[in-house]
Design an enzyme around this catalytic site. Structure first.
Site, short mmCIF file in Angstrom:
data_model
loop_
_atom_site.label_atom_id
_atom_site.label_comp_id
_atom_site.label_asym_id
_atom_site.label_seq_id
_atom_site.Cartn_x
_atom_site.Cartn_y
_atom_site.Cartn_z
N ILE A 1 -3.23 -3.27 10.20
CA ILE A 1 -2.00 -3.97 10.59
C ILE A 1 -2.27 -4.75 11.89
O ILE A 1 -2.77 -4.18 12.86
CB ILE A 1 -0.86 -2.94 10.81
CG1 ILE A 1 -0.59 -2.16 9.53
CG2 ILE A 1 0.41 -3.60 11.30
CD1 ILE A 1 -0.17 -3.01 8.35
N GLU B 1 1.83 13.89 -2.09
CA GLU B 1 2.38 12.63 -1.55
C GLU B 1 3.74 12.34 -2.17
O GLU B 1 4.70 12.00 -1.47
CB GLU B 1 1.43 11.47 -1.82
CG GLU B 1 0.13 11.58 -1.07
CD GLU B 1 -0.83 10.44 -1.33
OE1 GLU B 1 -1.73 10.25 -0.52
OE2 GLU B 1 -0.69 9.74 -2.36
N ASN C 1 2.46 5.45 7.84
CA ASN C 1 1.37 5.41 6.87
C ASN C 1 1.18 6.78 6.24
O ASN C 1 1.39 7.81 6.88
CB ASN C 1 0.06 4.99 7.57
CG ASN C 1 -1.11 4.85 6.60
OD1 ASN C 1 -0.97 4.27 5.52
ND2 ASN C 1 -2.26 5.38 6.96
N ASP D 1 -5.73 5.04 11.25
CA ASP D 1 -5.41 6.46 11.04
C ASP D 1 -5.31 7.29 12.33
O ASP D 1 -5.50 8.50 12.31
CB ASP D 1 -6.45 7.13 10.11
CG ASP D 1 -6.51 6.44 8.76
OD1 ASP D 1 -5.46 5.96 8.29
OD2 ASP D 1 -7.60 6.38 8.18
N GLY E 1 0.47 1.70 -6.55
CA GLY E 1 1.84 1.71 -6.05
C GLY E 1 2.70 2.85 -6.57
O GLY E 1 3.93 2.74 -6.61
N SER E 2 2.06 3.97 -6.92
CA SER E 2 2.88 5.08 -7.43
C SER E 2 3.78 5.64 -6.32
O SER E 2 4.91 6.05 -6.58
CB SER E 2 2.01 6.19 -8.03
OG SER E 2 1.24 6.82 -7.04
N ASN E 3 3.29 5.64 -5.10
CA ASN E 3 4.14 6.09 -3.99
C ASN E 3 5.30 5.13 -3.76
O ASN E 3 6.43 5.56 -3.53
CB ASN E 3 3.31 6.24 -2.70
CG ASN E 3 2.55 7.54 -2.65
OD1 ASN E 3 3.14 8.61 -2.53
ND2 ASN E 3 1.24 7.47 -2.81
N LEU F 1 -4.50 -1.30 2.18
CA LEU F 1 -5.86 -1.13 2.66
C LEU F 1 -6.29 -2.06 3.79
O LEU F 1 -7.47 -2.14 4.12
CB LEU F 1 -6.84 -1.26 1.48
CG LEU F 1 -6.59 -0.29 0.33
CD1 LEU F 1 -7.60 -0.48 -0.78
CD2 LEU F 1 -6.60 1.15 0.82
N HIS G 1 -1.77 9.11 4.56
CA HIS G 1 -3.23 9.20 4.43
C HIS G 1 -3.57 10.48 3.66
O HIS G 1 -3.02 11.55 3.97
CB HIS G 1 -3.89 9.21 5.82
CG HIS G 1 -5.38 9.20 5.71
ND1 HIS G 1 -6.10 8.04 5.49
CD2 HIS G 1 -6.28 10.20 5.75
CE1 HIS G 1 -7.38 8.34 5.41
NE2 HIS G 1 -7.53 9.64 5.56
C1 GRF Z 1 -2.64 7.36 -1.84
O1 GRF Z 1 -3.47 8.45 -2.07
C2 GRF Z 1 -2.58 7.09 -0.37
O2 GRF Z 1 -2.65 8.21 0.41
C3 GRF Z 1 -3.80 6.29 -0.21
O3 GRF Z 1 -3.85 5.46 -1.34
C4 GRF Z 1 -3.23 6.11 -2.42
C5 GRF Z 1 -2.18 5.19 -2.97
O4 GRF Z 1 -1.70 5.57 -4.19
N1 GRF Z 1 -3.91 5.70 1.06
P1 GRF Z 1 -0.58 4.69 -4.89
O5 GRF Z 1 -1.02 3.23 -4.84
O6 GRF Z 1 0.69 4.90 -4.14
O7 GRF Z 1 -0.52 5.18 -6.29
#
Ligand code: GRF
Length: 194
Positions: free
Chosen positions: A90, A176, A104, A147, A14-16, A87, A106
């Site tokens: 949907i 990202e 999304n 995708d 969940g870093s994003n 993962l 990717h």
């Molecule tokens: C990211 O590289 C995203 O593109 C992929 O999974 C990773 C998720 O990273 N689908 P995080 O969980 O947000 O750290």
């Protein structure tokens, strides 16, 4: 005026998600209202809670059941969904009711290296095994095929000599983090053509 509400779906670190929450933290018009996960132990849930964002865990069966998540998100007034390392596919009803409102990220230059089972380090390994000279990120709308929804934004980077799965993973995550919040903002403010 009420804020535009985002829900973020995650399955892991969940870093994003964390990065997006921080980006909109002080925004007067957009808020991350909810982080959802199909994994009880997703690290990102804890991080979201620390930033006082509500979290929800659902099981995969509930997710597939027609209308349940859809009704729940609509009852909360969610406007946009972001999939950030989520993962599961949907369900069609959710894609339909949030048409052009599910985004999304990717970690490759789609249409290359996308599709079922292509996530995380598997993507980067496939890129390196194919002797590609570049890779990158794709931010796209979600459709009923993995995708394959319309691409909103891509950014590429060169693959260096001696690149490894780990070094590529790190570079892609940096991309990202640098671009996803900005592109979400532009998309929800309709600064791109949907
Ligand atoms: C990211 O590289 C995203 O593109 C992929 O999974 C990773 C998720 O990273 N689908 P995080 O969980 O947000 O750290």
């Amino acid at each position: 005026m009420s804020k535009i509400k985002l829900a973020i779906f995650i399955s892991g670190k969940g870093s994003n998600a964390l990065n997006i929450i921080k980006y909109f933290e002080k925004d007067d018009t957009v808020e991350v209202a909810l982080v959802l996960s199909n994994k009880t132990d997703a690290q990102g849930l804890e991080n979201a809670q620390e930033l006082r964002v509500n979290t929800v865990v659902f099981n995969n069966e509930t997710f597939k059941k027609s209308g349940e998540i859809d009704t729940y998100l609509s009852s909360l007034g969610i406007d946009f969904i972001v999939l950030a390392g989520f993962l599961r596919q949907i369900p069609a009803d959710l894609v339909y009711s949030f048409k052009n409102r599910i985004i999304n990220i990717h970690p490759s230059l789609l249409p290359k290296f996308g599709g079922k089972g292509m996530f995380g380090k598997r993507v980067h390994k496939a890129v390196l095994d194919s002797d590609e000279t570049e890779s990158g990120i794709s931010i796209h709308y979600v459709s009923n095929e993995y995708d394959e929804g319309k691409i909103i934004f891509q950014k590429s980077i060169a693959i260096e000599k001696g690149e490894t799965v780990n070094s590529l993973t790190a570079k892609i995550q940096d991309l990202e983090h640098a671009f996803l919040p900005i592109i979400i903002e532009k998309t929800i403010r309709h600064e791109f053509n949907a």
